[in-house]
Design an enzyme around this catalytic site. Structure first.
Site, short mmCIF file in Angstrom:
data_model
loop_
_atom_site.label_atom_id
_atom_site.label_comp_id
_atom_site.label_asym_id
_atom_site.label_seq_id
_atom_site.Cartn_x
_atom_site.Cartn_y
_atom_site.Cartn_z
N GLY A 34 0.82 -1.20 0.00
CA GLY A 34 0.00 0.00 0.00
C GLY A 34 0.85 1.25 0.00
N GLU A 68 -5.11 -2.30 12.06
CA GLU A 68 -6.21 -3.14 12.51
C GLU A 68 -6.14 -4.59 12.01
OE1 GLU A 68 -7.81 -0.69 8.96
OE2 GLU A 68 -6.47 -0.41 10.68
N VAL A 69 -5.28 -4.89 11.04
CA VAL A 69 -5.19 -6.26 10.54
C VAL A 69 -3.91 -6.96 11.00
CG1 VAL A 69 -6.53 -5.61 8.51
CG2 VAL A 69 -4.04 -5.72 8.34
N GLN A 70 -3.01 -6.22 11.62
CA GLN A 70 -1.69 -6.78 11.92
C GLN A 70 -1.74 -7.94 12.91
OE1 GLN A 70 1.38 -3.94 12.89
NE2 GLN A 70 0.87 -2.62 11.15
N HIS A 118 4.98 1.75 12.60
CA HIS A 118 4.18 2.44 13.61
C HIS A 118 4.09 1.50 14.81
CE1 HIS A 118 1.24 4.88 15.57
NE2 HIS A 118 0.17 4.19 15.20
N GLY A 149 3.55 7.65 2.25
CA GLY A 149 4.41 6.87 1.37
C GLY A 149 4.75 7.54 0.06
N GLU A 161 -5.93 28.38 1.09
CA GLU A 161 -4.71 29.09 1.48
C GLU A 161 -3.95 28.41 2.61
OE1 GLU A 161 -4.57 33.38 1.54
OE2 GLU A 161 -6.58 33.49 0.71
#
Length: 329
Positions: free
Chosen positions: A27, A85-87, A109, A135, A232
């Protein structure tokens, strides 16, 4: 106060020369890390589930994507670049059964280590290399001969070389060109979540939208309100990044600077700071993490989808989409 040590480009890549680095997930961060590591002449393999945009992109970029299990078996440096959340599930099902004694387990992270969703076996080096940018910028800066600052952290050091591995990886993705700071998994996680929620995403988005709505409700044109309260922002942020607050103030009009001094503190008050401290306490006490993990137990992510729908319906989004389509942004 201990003086912060910042590492720059005098780092030895040889610590990774005999490593096979598995990038798990292609990703936003995964693609950038994989390409930068490859361009730094390191041995890299990519794991990405079949089908979908990321899988096809990996093939277009010249990779032969593997399953996570196979990638872990074939490597000795495993870089987890999957959504927080999937790790845990991937760790339990695909990584833990295949990782080998002495391997390096790396994160970008600290969430899953800090909140004990992943508890590594004690026979691994466990490190973190966290670029302080998305990334696509990690890749773009590398291609331009520059870098994004990185944080590194060491959770387990069974080899005695974990810090060397982390610094070499940071160098290989371009981080040492901008500076690498050492931290801990806890500090990185807590400050990262706080920054996202209070300033970068939560705070900034609501500040912009509140200013926009205030002008609309007062009868001003939505396009004018969009330019003043959102468009701006980039120019001001660029000035601050390049020259700091004082440098930014030297670049704006005296009128704007005067207005900043008399009204800025009326918007961000001591009560605002108290609420910020409460948010930080919720992060430190695991309350935020527990709520987020609870949200993830539902496959439909009801709250997240509801909030996405609410944001998409805002007038500022509709006006912005129309204006951006004509500005080639």
């Amino acid at each position: 106060m201990t003086k912060t040590k910042i590492y720059y480009d005098d780092i030895n890549l040889d610590f990774l020369k005999n490593k096979t680095i598995a990038i798990l997930g292609y990703g936003n961060q995964g693609r950038a890390h994989a390409l930068n590591l490859r361009d730094s002449k390191l041995n890299v393999i990519v794991a990405q589930r079949p089908k979908g945009y990321n899988y096809n992109k990996a093939i277009e970029d010249g990779w032969k994507p593997l399953s996570i299990s196979k990638a872990v078996k074939q490597s000795n440096f495993i870089s987890i670049l999957l959504p927080d959340e999937v790790q845990k599930k991937v760790w339990e099902n695909d990584i833990k059964p295949n990782i080998k004694k002495g391997d390096i387990l790396s994160f970008a992270h600290g969430f899953n280590i800090r909140f004990k969703q992943i508890i590594p076996t004690p026979d691994l080096d466990v490190i973190m290399i966290a670029p302080k940018g998305p990334g696509h910028l990690v890749r773009k800066q590398y291609e331009e001969g520059r870098g994004i600052p990185c944080l590194i952290a060491i959770e387990q050091d069974i080899s005695g070389k974990a810090k060397n591995f982390a610094l070499a990886y940071a160098k290989a993705i371009g981080g040492t060109l901008a500076g690498v700071l050492e931290t801990t998994f806890a500090e990185e996680t807590e400050t990262d979540l706080f920054g996202e929620q209070v300033v970068l995403c939560g705070g900034l988005v609501e500040l912009i939208n509140s200013g926009f709505e205030t002008l609309i409700q007062a009868g001003y044109q939505p396009e004018i309100a969009y330019f003043e309260c959102l468009y701006e922002i980039k120019f001001i942020i660029d000035l601050i990044l390049k020259n700091g607050f004082s440098g930014m103030n030297r670049s704006i009009s005296n009128t704007a600077e005067y207005g900043e001094y008399i009204n800025g503190k009326k918007i961000i008050t001591e009560n605002t700071k108290k609420r910020m401290k409460k948010i930080l306490n919720n992060i430190q006490s695991n309350k935020f993490a527990n709520n987020w993990l609870k949200e993830n137990k539902s496959s439909s992510m009801v709250f997240l989808e509801k909030e996405r729908s609410r944001i998409n319906k805002r007038l500022i989004e509709k006006i912005g989409a129309k204006l951006r389509s004509k500005m080639n942004i």
